[in-house]
Design an enzyme around this catalytic site. Structure first.
Site, PDB file in Angstrom:
ATOM      1  N   LYS A 267       4.311 -33.995 -75.852  1.00  0.00           N
ATOM      2  CA  LYS A 267       3.305 -33.765 -76.892  1.00  0.00           C
ATOM      3  C   LYS A 267       3.303 -32.306 -77.350  1.00  0.00           C
ATOM      4  O   LYS A 267       3.089 -32.017 -78.524  1.00  0.00           O
ATOM      5  CB  LYS A 267       1.917 -34.155 -76.386  1.00  0.00           C
ATOM      6  CG  LYS A 267       1.686 -35.668 -76.381  1.00  0.00           C
ATOM      7  CD  LYS A 267       0.220 -36.019 -76.336  1.00  0.00           C
ATOM      8  CE  LYS A 267       0.012 -37.514 -76.503  1.00  0.00           C
ATOM      9  NZ  LYS A 267      -1.390 -37.895 -76.608  1.00  0.00           N
TER      10      LYS A 267
ATOM     11  N   ARG B 228       2.277 -44.786 -79.335  1.00  0.00           N
ATOM     12  CA  ARG B 228       2.018 -46.223 -79.141  1.00  0.00           C
ATOM     13  C   ARG B 228       1.638 -46.850 -80.472  1.00  0.00           C
ATOM     14  O   ARG B 228       1.447 -46.170 -81.457  1.00  0.00           O
ATOM     15  CB  ARG B 228       0.860 -46.406 -78.153  1.00  0.00           C
ATOM     16  CG  ARG B 228      -0.408 -45.659 -78.604  1.00  0.00           C
ATOM     17  CD  ARG B 228      -1.579 -45.874 -77.673  1.00  0.00           C
ATOM     18  NE  ARG B 228      -2.632 -44.891 -77.871  1.00  0.00           N
ATOM     19  CZ  ARG B 228      -3.567 -44.932 -78.810  1.00  0.00           C
ATOM     20  NH1 ARG B 228      -3.569 -45.927 -79.688  1.00  0.00           N
ATOM     21  NH2 ARG B 228      -4.492 -43.996 -78.912  1.00  0.00           N
TER      22      ARG B 228
END
Length: 451
Positions: free
Chosen positions: A113, A289
């Site tokens: 991230k 996701r």
């Protein structure tokens, strides 16, 4: 293509994945807790395996139990849905080690991230000040917050949906709120890790949907407007955003495709931004996701995102997944129907005595609820997603208002009455929204902002 997929989730998203698999000719395995024994995913999957008692930690978040079920059923792949284990890099790694394909990014990419932030910054996208990785303690949190200034926001690194998230406005309240967020994240995702960002007051929440194959090709499917939130949990989403011009959409989409290809991203992903009063987008995070609100993108692009996820994981190239350029048509709105009191927002578990979803042109309902079905008290309160599509926003608002009026759920409380009031609100209809909309809406309707 895979021969058999296990769905490591429950409720409407498990059923949504089953539908996609059936259309692809792939057999499915549902896992379920004892509380979900009579659920529709169990009924419609080709096989179903009970993995434990109702408690999340002993069932849906129990990685050894999920992997054991996958090995017993001899599946080729696991689809994690959203929430639960969907952003758990350790779970993705265990799948890989066990010789089972995880339908999502590779575990090393899920852990990047901070690389996504760096890539966005290098591409010239404004970045909100954020912590460099995980904040290990409330003491470290205080030190970081002093550097950027209050208010700040703490967030769960392993998931979203408002869980493990708290706004901190001063140093005195930080230690307590940090511990609450940590415990909430651990309970919801099996991981209590937190990171921090500078908090922006009343922005719009805009997110971009991307797909990336395993051959270096990345496409952007445009944006979603997700500003209608209560306590950081989205209630209503739409696409496109009234504040994103075609030029801005293409500009940001191009940057995202280039940046994500550079870090080796694969499968579906969502890049989240805050838009300030000057319509400037500030990158905040990436979700690795499928999102709850993915249907609004599907409705305006005619791209099945879940089938796309499965095809990409099976090795398909983007030109096999998408048979042409992305074209946006019309406007789509989604209302999340939760099993909650529409004014007190308290959970409402119990038996559904009547259930009649609306229909008609441009109306879609994603749900695993049914008449005589039981909503257990152990899980997320989402029971259905009502989605509409129309030629423009005005028609979409009218269609959603009509569909909400014709949606019958009896035996439990739901948020349908709340959504009907939101759709009738003059500011909402005029598109005057930001993340503070619900707070103002509740105050206008005589409800305290703390509700």
């Amino acid at each position: 293509m895979f021969k058999k997929i296990l769905i490591a989730n429950r409720g409407e998203i498990a059923l949504r994945v089953i539908c996609a698999c059936k259309e692809l000719g792939v057999r499915t395995v549902a896992i379920y807790s004892e509380a979900d024994r009579n659920s529709l995913p169990v009924r419609f999957a080709d096989e179903a395996i009970c993995i434990g008692p109702p408690q999340l930690a002993l069932s849906y978040l129990n990685i050894p139990a999920v992997i054991s079920a996958a090995e017993i059923a001899n599946v080729d792949a696991i689809h994690p849905g959203y929430g639960l284990l969907s952003e758990n890099a350790n779970f993705a790694e265990v799948c890989e080690t066990s010789g089972i394909k995880f339908i999502g990014p590779q575990p090393e990419v899920m852990r990047l991230k901070e690389k996504a932030r760096a890539a966005m910054k290098q591409a010239g996208v404004p970045i909100l000040p954020g912590s460099e990785g995980i904040i290990a303690s409330d003491g470290e949190a205080i030190e970081w917050a002093r550097q950027v200034g209050f208010p700040v926001i703490v967030k769960a690194s392993a998931g979203g949906g408002g869980r493990g998230m708290r706004i901190v406005r001063n140093e005195e309240e930080l230690p307590a709120l940090f511990k609450v967020a940590q415990a909430e994240a651990a309970s919801a995702f099996g991981n209590g890790d937190l990171y921090m960002e500078k908090y922006v007051e009343h922005p719009r929440h805009i997110e971009f949907q991307v797909l990336a194959d395993e051959h270096g090709n990345v496409v952007s499917l445009g944006e979603r407007e997700c500003s209608i939130q209560r306590r950081h949990q989205k209630l209503l989403e739409e696409s496109p955003s009234t504040q994103v011009t075609p030029e801005l959409r293409d500009h940001i989409g191009g940057i995202l495709c280039k940046s994500l290809a550079a870090i080796g991203y694969t499968n579906a992903g969502t890049i989240e931004f805050l838009m300030d009063q000057d319509r400037r987008l500030h990158f905040i995070e990436m979700n690795t996701r499928i999102q709850v609100e993915h249907p609004v993108t599907e409705m305006v692009t005619d791209v099945d995102l879940v089938k796309s996820q499965i095809m990409i994981a099976a090795g398909a190239k983007m030109n096999e997944v998408l048979l042409g350029p992305i074209v946006h048509r019309g406007h789509s709105i989604e209302c999340r129907i939760n099993a909650e009191h529409p004014e007190k927002f308290t959970p409402s578990a119990g038996k559904i005595t009547a259930f009649h979803p609306p229909g008609g042109t441009g109306v879609r309902v994603d749900t695993a609820a049914y008449a005589e079905g039981v909503i257990p008290p152990y899980y997320d309160s989402l029971i259905a997603k009502l989605i509409v599509r129309a030629k423009d926003r005005n028609e979409a608002v009218s269609r959603m208002a009509r569909a909400l009026e014709m949606f019958i759920v009896e035996g439990i409380y739901t948020t349908i009455p709340l959504h009907r009031k939101i759709l009738a609100d003059a500011d909402f209809r005029a598109g005057k929204i930001d993340t503070g909309f619900i707070e103002r809406f509740l105050a206008k309707n005589g409800k305290p902002a703390s509700v």
